[in-house]
Design a protein around this motif. Sequence first.
Motif, mmCIF file in Angstrom:
data_model
loop_
_atom_site.group_PDB
_atom_site.id
_atom_site.type_symbol
_atom_site.label_atom_id
_atom_site.label_comp_id
_atom_site.label_asym_id
_atom_site.label_seq_id
_atom_site.Cartn_x
_atom_site.Cartn_y
_atom_site.Cartn_z
ATOM 1 N N HIS A 283 0.835 -1.207 0.000
ATOM 2 C CA HIS A 283 0.000 0.000 0.000
ATOM 3 C C HIS A 283 0.873 1.262 0.000
ATOM 4 C CE1 HIS A 283 -3.238 2.795 0.931
ATOM 5 N NE2 HIS A 283 -2.538 3.232 1.961
ATOM 6 N N LEU A 284 1.941 1.222 0.779
ATOM 7 C CA LEU A 284 2.804 2.392 0.897
ATOM 8 C C LEU A 284 3.687 2.601 -0.328
ATOM 9 C CD1 LEU A 284 3.948 1.975 4.612
ATOM 10 C CD2 LEU A 284 2.523 3.829 3.705
ATOM 11 N N TYR A 285 4.192 1.517 -0.909
ATOM 12 C CA TYR A 285 5.240 1.643 -1.926
ATOM 13 C C TYR A 285 4.893 1.029 -3.278
ATOM 14 C CZ TYR A 285 7.774 2.642 2.367
ATOM 15 O OH TYR A 285 8.166 3.163 3.566
ATOM 16 N N GLY A 286 3.665 0.536 -3.427
ATOM 17 C CA GLY A 286 3.323 -0.167 -4.666
ATOM 18 C C GLY A 286 3.016 0.720 -5.845
ATOM 19 N N ARG B 159 6.041 -9.461 -13.543
ATOM 20 C CA ARG B 159 4.932 -10.322 -13.131
ATOM 21 C C ARG B 159 4.186 -9.713 -11.951
ATOM 22 N NH1 ARG B 159 7.499 -14.621 -13.017
ATOM 23 N NH2 ARG B 159 6.788 -15.579 -14.948
ATOM 24 N N GLU B 160 4.934 -9.189 -10.978
ATOM 25 C CA GLU B 160 4.279 -8.585 -9.823
ATOM 26 C C GLU B 160 3.533 -7.310 -10.210
ATOM 27 O OE1 GLU B 160 3.989 -10.318 -7.343
ATOM 28 O OE2 GLU B 160 5.589 -11.771 -7.652
ATOM 29 N N ARG B 161 4.072 -6.539 -11.164
ATOM 30 C CA ARG B 161 3.358 -5.354 -11.657
ATOM 31 C C ARG B 161 2.000 -5.757 -12.240
ATOM 32 N NH1 ARG B 161 8.623 -4.003 -13.382
ATOM 33 N NH2 ARG B 161 9.393 -2.106 -12.390
ATOM 34 N N LEU B 162 2.042 -6.778 -13.087
ATOM 35 C CA LEU B 162 0.821 -7.179 -13.775
ATOM 36 C C LEU B 162 -0.196 -7.816 -12.825
ATOM 37 C CD1 LEU B 162 2.366 -8.525 -17.094
ATOM 38 C CD2 LEU B 162 1.041 -6.433 -16.765
ATOM 39 N N LEU B 163 0.289 -8.463 -11.768
ATOM 40 C CA LEU B 163 -0.641 -8.999 -10.758
ATOM 41 C C LEU B 163 -1.395 -7.864 -10.081
ATOM 42 C CD1 LEU B 163 1.504 -11.846 -9.135
ATOM 43 C CD2 LEU B 163 -0.674 -12.146 -10.328
ATOM 44 N N GLY B 164 -0.663 -6.803 -9.717
ATOM 45 C CA GLY B 164 -1.319 -5.666 -9.079
ATOM 46 C C GLY B 164 -2.245 -4.942 -10.042
ATOM 47 N N TYR B 165 -1.830 -4.769 -11.286
ATOM 48 C CA TYR B 165 -2.615 -4.071 -12.312
ATOM 49 C C TYR B 165 -3.896 -4.836 -12.630
ATOM 50 C CZ TYR B 165 -3.090 -1.208 -16.590
ATOM 51 O OH TYR B 165 -3.507 -0.331 -17.566
ATOM 52 N N ILE C 185 4.722 -5.717 -4.678
ATOM 53 C CA ILE C 185 6.165 -5.921 -4.539
ATOM 54 C C ILE C 185 6.444 -7.141 -3.667
ATOM 55 C CG2 ILE C 185 8.331 -4.849 -3.765
ATOM 56 C CD1 ILE C 185 6.667 -2.144 -4.106
ATOM 57 N N LEU C 186 5.689 -7.257 -2.584
ATOM 58 C CA LEU C 186 5.833 -8.392 -1.667
ATOM 59 C C LEU C 186 4.509 -9.152 -1.638
ATOM 60 C CD1 LEU C 186 7.743 -6.661 1.278
ATOM 61 C CD2 LEU C 186 8.714 -8.063 -0.562
ATOM 62 N N PRO C 187 4.402 -10.246 -2.375
ATOM 63 C CA PRO C 187 3.147 -11.004 -2.401
ATOM 64 C C PRO C 187 2.805 -11.567 -1.021
ATOM 65 C CG PRO C 187 4.621 -11.703 -4.165
ATOM 66 C CD PRO C 187 5.425 -10.829 -3.256
ATOM 67 N N GLU C 188 1.513 -11.619 -0.729
ATOM 68 C CA GLU C 188 1.064 -12.171 0.549
ATOM 69 C C GLU C 188 1.104 -13.700 0.486
ATOM 70 O OE1 GLU C 188 -2.689 -10.539 1.850
ATOM 71 O OE2 GLU C 188 -2.283 -8.654 0.807
ATOM 72 N N PRO C 189 1.789 -14.337 1.431
ATOM 73 C CA PRO C 189 1.873 -15.805 1.411
ATOM 74 C C PRO C 189 0.597 -16.445 1.945
ATOM 75 C CG PRO C 189 2.975 -14.972 3.352
ATOM 76 C CD PRO C 189 2.527 -13.757 2.572
ATOM 77 N N GLU C 190 0.412 -17.700 1.626
ATOM 78 C CA GLU C 190 -0.698 -18.486 2.157
ATOM 79 C C GLU C 190 -0.154 -19.494 3.167
ATOM 80 O OE1 GLU C 190 -3.857 -18.076 1.521
ATOM 81 O OE2 GLU C 190 -3.688 -16.629 -0.122
ATOM 82 N N VAL D 255 12.645 -3.980 -3.484
ATOM 83 C CA VAL D 255 12.189 -3.290 -2.283
ATOM 84 C C VAL D 255 12.894 -1.947 -2.143
ATOM 85 C CG1 VAL D 255 12.296 -3.357 0.253
ATOM 86 C CG2 VAL D 255 11.475 -5.352 -1.026
ATOM 87 N N ARG D 256 14.202 -1.945 -2.321
ATOM 88 C CA ARG D 256 14.958 -0.688 -2.204
ATOM 89 C C ARG D 256 14.484 0.336 -3.229
ATOM 90 N NH1 ARG D 256 20.504 -0.159 -1.080
ATOM 91 N NH2 ARG D 256 21.179 -1.313 0.755
#
Length: 404
Positions: A173-176, A234-240, A248-253, A395-396
């Motif tokens: 939420h803060l950095y995505g 891939r992470e960009r497109l998941l959020g989009y 950036i940091l996917p939530e684990p299950e 992350v950086r």
Amino acid sequence: MGSEDAGSRVLSGMRPTGRLHIGQYHGVVKNWVALQHQHQCYFFVADWHALTTGYDDTGEIEQHTFDMVVDWLAAGVDPAVAVIFIQSKVPEHAELHLLLSMITPVSWLERAPSYKDMQARLNDRELATHGFLGYPVLQSADILIYRAGGVPVGADQVAHVELCREIARRFNHLYGREPNFESHCEAAARKMGRKASRLYRDLRKAFLEQGDGEAVARGRALLAEQRNLSSGDRERLLGYLEGGGRIILPEPEALLNEQAKVPGLDGEKMSKSYRNSIYLREAPDTVAHKVRGMKTDPARVRRSDPGEPGNCPVYSLHQIYSDPATLEWAADGCRSAGIGCVDCKLPLIDAINAEQAVMIERARPFEEQPDLVRCVLQEGSEKARGAARETLDEVRASMGIAHQ
């Protein structure tokens, strides 16, 4: 690491406490052996976690690490398919821990279920430390640094994974939201090829305009199939896909596994602290001696007294080790007093020793050549660092501290 789908990774670790007992094998490590053939698994020695409660007694950590890893290898954890490493050999864990500490509210840590429980249980130790309070953040860093999709846990540990999810959610939420996020996503979608990119856009539209939850699931599956995307794209497109920012940091299950309840020699839960354990790779005579000395149903004072298998820890071990015919024989013989407790223990001794024999054989080369274990840990730690660096770079950059 680029061709590996990070979402398929599974991560788990253990504090270095030395030789494992059969309760830890059947409760945890046996599950690891199965998972390594279904996922890309990362299994680590949590030596920094050992310091959160044992910072004043560190003399045996290295030996305990060696002994525990030999047991993992003996149990069938395979370094050819799983990454086996030491937490402190991957300093990226510590840096992500620091960065996540900057955004994690103290109230979240104080409400962690294990915080007060462990303080009460370990009331002989001084645990009013920053490290102890913040260990759930380190635990979250362990998981998130590999973007692990699954974390195998028992029911009592689900809350730890949920806290990790909350920290990841807050970070995203803060950095995505990165500059030119949408144009980056459109460029990433084009990399998938005309057909796949068109399908992706159709699925995104179906979700955003019609609320079609199935479209999200299909979109995620589509992205998982793409081998020409970097993990960042891939992470960009998941959020989009869901109309949000970059994940950036996917939530684990939490991967709930039914952990076997293994009783100790005294009928209590098997634990090193209770001194009631049967250890992996114990000599057959030692196993036989320990099992013969196990407590049984207290109702069976004399050989002729009938008993109840549900009240007997020996029968609980039979439920783990014995086939249905032996289970029926033990239960019927106990209730009818047709067999004595000594008779009941004999096939159990044989079954435990048969399991141990395989482990003793597997462990022999590692015991005879300790450098083999060190090579496994060195190679695993280097591989883990490669994956961890990739995450940390992202992350950086998202936090504005890449300084390129």
